[in-house]
Design an enzyme around this catalytic site. Structure first.
Site, short mmCIF file in Angstrom:
data_model
loop_
_atom_site.label_atom_id
_atom_site.label_comp_id
_atom_site.label_asym_id
_atom_site.label_seq_id
_atom_site.Cartn_x
_atom_site.Cartn_y
_atom_site.Cartn_z
N HIS A 135 0.65 2.88 6.87
CA HIS A 135 0.39 1.44 6.97
C HIS A 135 -0.85 1.21 7.85
O HIS A 135 -1.06 1.95 8.82
CB HIS A 135 1.61 0.72 7.56
CG HIS A 135 1.50 -0.76 7.44
ND1 HIS A 135 0.77 -1.52 8.33
CD2 HIS A 135 2.00 -1.62 6.51
CE1 HIS A 135 0.83 -2.79 7.95
NE2 HIS A 135 1.56 -2.88 6.84
N SER A 147 0.00 -11.21 2.99
CA SER A 147 0.32 -12.64 2.87
C SER A 147 0.95 -13.01 1.53
O SER A 147 0.66 -14.09 0.98
CB SER A 147 -0.93 -13.48 3.15
OG SER A 147 -1.39 -13.24 4.47
N GLU A 150 -1.44 -0.78 10.15
CA GLU A 150 -1.15 -0.94 11.58
C GLU A 150 -0.98 0.43 12.25
O GLU A 150 -1.35 0.61 13.41
CB GLU A 150 0.10 -1.82 11.76
CG GLU A 150 -0.24 -3.28 11.43
CD GLU A 150 0.90 -4.08 10.82
OE1 GLU A 150 2.06 -3.66 10.92
OE2 GLU A 150 0.60 -5.14 10.24
N TRP A 153 9.74 -4.99 7.55
CA TRP A 153 10.13 -5.86 8.67
C TRP A 153 9.33 -5.60 9.94
O TRP A 153 9.48 -6.32 10.93
CB TRP A 153 11.64 -5.71 8.96
CG TRP A 153 12.52 -6.16 7.83
CD1 TRP A 153 12.13 -6.71 6.64
CD2 TRP A 153 13.95 -6.09 7.78
NE1 TRP A 153 13.23 -6.98 5.86
CE2 TRP A 153 14.36 -6.61 6.53
CE3 TRP A 153 14.93 -5.62 8.66
CZ2 TRP A 153 15.70 -6.69 6.16
CZ3 TRP A 153 16.27 -5.70 8.30
CH2 TRP A 153 16.64 -6.23 7.04
N LYS A 154 8.53 -4.54 9.93
CA LYS A 154 7.70 -4.19 11.09
C LYS A 154 8.56 -4.17 12.38
O LYS A 154 9.72 -3.78 12.31
CB LYS A 154 6.50 -5.14 11.19
CG LYS A 154 5.71 -5.20 9.87
CD LYS A 154 4.39 -5.92 9.97
CE LYS A 154 3.71 -5.92 8.61
NZ LYS A 154 2.37 -6.54 8.63
N GLU A 183 -3.09 -2.78 0.48
CA GLU A 183 -3.02 -3.87 1.45
C GLU A 183 -4.38 -4.07 2.11
O GLU A 183 -4.72 -3.34 3.05
CB GLU A 183 -1.98 -3.55 2.53
CG GLU A 183 -0.58 -3.36 1.99
CD GLU A 183 0.47 -3.63 3.06
OE1 GLU A 183 1.31 -4.50 2.83
OE2 GLU A 183 0.42 -3.00 4.13
N GLY A 235 5.39 -8.58 4.34
CA GLY A 235 5.66 -8.57 5.77
C GLY A 235 6.41 -9.84 6.16
O GLY A 235 7.61 -9.98 5.97
N GLY A 236 5.67 -10.81 6.70
CA GLY A 236 6.26 -12.04 7.25
C GLY A 236 7.31 -12.70 6.38
O GLY A 236 8.39 -13.06 6.87
#
Ligand code: 13P
Length: 255
Positions: A99, A217, A101, A14-15, A171, A238-239
């Protein structure tokens, strides 16, 4: 040994999203949508602030809990950090480590990833170890060397048994949040490369049992095709994990 021995794992990262009440609402909806779904492990990774509430909400369901990061010390003067015993205490089974990020914005390196992986394992938390190349690295033919560094650095010093408790998430950075998914063939190529590395670094048996997720994605529309690849054992989403419907549909398209 084939894919059948590896239970697919779909995890929602969910970041930096969802307040506690939003997280609980999402979880409640998801629980209902995936009730009775088996043959796949279902994991959600909320922010630290929502872990406790989500943990309570998923009791007696088939949804498992992950954190998005962990620190390598158990306690002490480390302002802002959260430790493995704390994550275990709140009900986490898994923890995402390394991750892209975190590598990009928060100084995570293969060495810190490795320290975190070892600490998580020593507290019975299963690491989801993230690896992946950036666009320039792919375009300049460095994908395999980057993946090799991430895998070898991140899992350095682990026993074969310890590696069995890890999940690897491939990823490609260029596919994260861009809507630009790797093709099933591109994903399979790297997943196979990772499995071969694990075979060289550990053993044939371990390599054939470790699950390798794809992330970048992933949506209900492309999940089935990606999951059909022989070395793709799930997804880190993710999204599309921020809505119960789309995440549940990805879970269903996996089995
Ligand atoms: P997206 O699914 O939003 O591309 O994010 C992938 C990811 O980074 C999961 O960890």
């Amino acid at each position: 040994m084939g894919r059948t021995m590896r239970t697919p794992i779909i995890a929602g990262n969910w970041k930096l999203n969802k307040t506690v009440s939003e997280a609980v609402a999402l979880t409640s909806e998801l629980k209902e949508l995936v009730e009775g779904t088996d043959g796949v492990e279902i994991v959600v990774a909320p922010t630290f602030t929502a872990l406790h509430a989500v943990s309570n909400s998923i009791k007696d369901s088939n949804v498992l809990l992950a954190a998005q990061d962990v620190y390598w010390e158990d306690s002490g003067a480390y302002t802002g950090e959260v430790s493995a015993p704390m994550l275990k205490d709140v009900g986490c089974d898994y923890v995402i480590i390394g991750h892209s990020e975190r590598r990009q914005y928060f100084g995570e390196t293969n060495e810190t990833v490795n320290q975190k992986v070892k600490t998580a394992l020593s507290h019975n938390l299963k690491p989801i170890v993230c690896v992946g190349e950036q666009l320039e690295e792919r375009e300049s033919g460095q994908t395999e060397s980057i993946i090799k560094d991430h895998i070898t650095g991140g899992t350095s010093g682990l026993t074969a048994d310890a590696l069995l408790s890890c999940v690897i998430a491939y990823e490609p950075v260029w596919a994260i949040g861009t809507g630009k998914t790797a093709t099933p063939e591109q994903a399979q190529e790297v997943h196979q490369f990772i499995r071969n590395l694990l075979r060289d670094n550990f053993s044939d048996e371990v390599a054939s049992q470790v699950r390798i997720q794809y992330g970048g994605s992933v949506k209900p529309e492309n999940a089935a095709e990606l999951m059909a690849q022989p070395d793709v054992d799930g997804a880190l989403v993710g999204g599309a994990s921020l809505q119960a419907e789309s995440f549940a549909q990805i879970v269903k398209n996996t089995i």
